[in-house]
Design an enzyme around this catalytic site. Structure first.
Site, PDB file in Angstrom:
ATOM      1  CG  ASP A   1      75.641  12.403  56.484  1.00  0.00           C
ATOM      2  OD1 ASP A   1      74.517  12.444  57.026  1.00  0.00           O
ATOM      3  OD2 ASP A   1      76.433  13.376  56.475  1.00  0.00           O
TER       4      ASP A   1
ATOM      5  CG  ASP B   1      70.563  22.995  57.039  1.00  0.00           C
ATOM      6  OD1 ASP B   1      70.277  22.171  57.934  1.00  0.00           O
ATOM      7  OD2 ASP B   1      70.821  22.673  55.870  1.00  0.00           O
TER       8      ASP B   1
END
Lengths: 206, 252
Positions: free
Chosen positions: B130, B11
């Protein structure tokens, strides 16, 4: 002392060639991007990478005038490394772009994996089998290389094949014929084994 | 035999890795390029950068990170986060990414998946999904990092993006993510059985057995993992040896 060979990476506007040029640099050469026939003629060896679709690639190479020049180059037996589409283009036709002719250097056609082979695209690291020829000198048996493709060539002449790979059956993962080499996998994405292969290609030029 | 892939995910915000990696002895553990090189040398099969930058300045930084990584790591690189247009896809691919992952933008504008796949080929287009369980054998698609529910069923949406031309699905279980209790096996198996493109399982890895489980029972083609590698709990090589000892084909 060996003089540095001039390596040209054929740029037909289909995408980023940075990983190809950078990996060739890491293997010990100083490649230049080639967009014109004049630049091509000044090279000792050419690398034709592959991105995009068979038909678009053929169209772009023809538009730049390089199509015929590449055919002459290969027919003269000058050093060539084709990667992915740069491999598939060596054959006559592709199921990806019906009606578009390939370079037609070798008899054979490019076909699509059938769904029973597995997931399509064939994406990831797969092992080569029965490797032979200068590209694989000094490598372990059954080396892993990175593949990402939905189509693969079937050469009529099996003696061209320098490595096979298994994906729902055996297919020709690479070929070699004199100074002409081509791989379905991506040496520029294949870490140490890719570097070893590129170094072998560069060594073959001396 | 095609190897199952292990893919570390970094990330990145404003050009820095968020959850500082503690593995190896990196000079600068927050530098994404240095982290990428370390994973490259550990034998990671691919690498994913997830750009969680909010500002537009940060986006330009990300392009630079991708470009510097691609110059040094000869492995496949996927970039996701904030991709909204075909031009965004082009920018990342030209910087040196091999694949670009899109999530919310694909839901708002499914044509983006088709257009991007047409321009750059399916192999370059990943759709990230997701999903959160909604009932037995049912999972709902969420956007905005799992905060906003949509009307989409995860398995149906996966089939739709595959039809539109996506080359791969990055499937994150919002229930499992961050728990370290294991991947959502049911979700991964349901999606993998439905689509004919590769599925990368994400969310929930805590042990090496979790990787084995989702690649075997969950029928995933690859696993994405962050924490178990970043914090030095396991190396990529240890993970692969574990998988190999359980009969999972890996590249060692």
């Amino acid at each position: 002392m060996e003089t540095q060979k001039k390596i040209g990476v054929i740029d037909y506007g289909s995408g980023n060639l940075r990983s190809v040029t950078k990996s060739l640099e890491a293997a010990g050469s100083s490649p230049d991007l080639v967009t014109t026939v004049a630049q091509l003629e000044a090279c000792d060896a050419i690398v034709v990478p592959g991105q995009g679709a068979f038909g678009d690639c053929a169209k772009n190479l023809s538009a730049s005038g390089m199509w015929d020049a590449i055919i002459e180059w290969i027919k003269a037996g000058r050093p060539y490394l084709g990667i992915c589409l740069g491999y598939q283009l060596l054959f006559e036709t592709s199921e990806e772009s019906p009606g578009t002719k390939g370079l037609g250097i070798f008899p054979g056609k490019v076909v699509r994996f059938t769904p029973d082979a597995g997931k399509i695209p064939h994406m990831g690291w797969n092992q080569l089998k029965d490797t032979t020829g200068p590209l694989f000198t000094g490598m372990d048996a059954d080396p892993f290389f990175y593949f990402v493709h939905s189509y693969y060539p079937i050469p009529d002449d099996a003696s061209l094949v320098s490595a096979y790979c298994e994906y729902g059956g055996r297919f020709a993962a690479s070929i070699s014929s004199g100074a002409i080499h081509a791989t379905q996998f991506h040496p520029e994405k294949s870490q140490a084994s890719g570097q070893a292969l590129l170094k072998n290609f560069l060594k073959s030029l001396n | 035999m095609l190897a199952k892939r292990i893919i570390p995910c970094l990330d990145v915000t404003d050009g820095r890795v968020v959850k500082g990696t503690k593995f190896l002895e990196l000079r600068d553990a927050g530098d994404p390029v240095e982290c990428a090189r370390a994973y490259d040398s550990q034998g990671a099969d691919e690498l994913v950068f997830l750009d969680i930058t909010a500002s537009s300045d940060g986006r330009a930084t990300m392009v630079d990170v991708v470009s510097r990584t691609a110059e040094q790591c000869f492995m496949p690189l996927t970039v996701g986060g904030g991709i909204r247009t075909v031009e965004d896809v082009r920018t990342m691919l030209m910087a040196g990414a091999d694949k670009v992952s899109m999530n919310t933008a694909a839901i708002h504008n499914p044509q983006l998946v088709a257009d991007a796949a047409n321009y750059f080929g399916s192999q370059a287009i990943v759709v990230a999904i997701d999903a959160k369980q909604d009932g037995p054998g049912k999972w709902r698609v969420y956007t905005h990092g799992g905060r906003r529910p949509t009307e989409l069923d995860a398995v149906e949406w996966a089939a739709e993006v595959a039809r539109l031309g996506a080359g791969e699905i990055l499937l994150t279980s919002m229930d499992a993510d961050g728990t370290c209790d294991g991947y959502d096996i049911g979700l991964n198996a349901a999606v993998s059985e439905r689509v004919s493109i590769p599925v990368i399982a994400s969310g929930g890895a805590g042990t090496l057995d979790h990787l084995t489980e989702v690649l075997d029972k969950g029928r995933a083609d690859a696993v994405l993992a962050a924490s178990i590698f970043h914090f030095g709990k396991y190396t990529i090589h240890q993970a692969k040896e574990h998988l190999a000892s359980h009969g999972v084909p890996v590249r060692l």
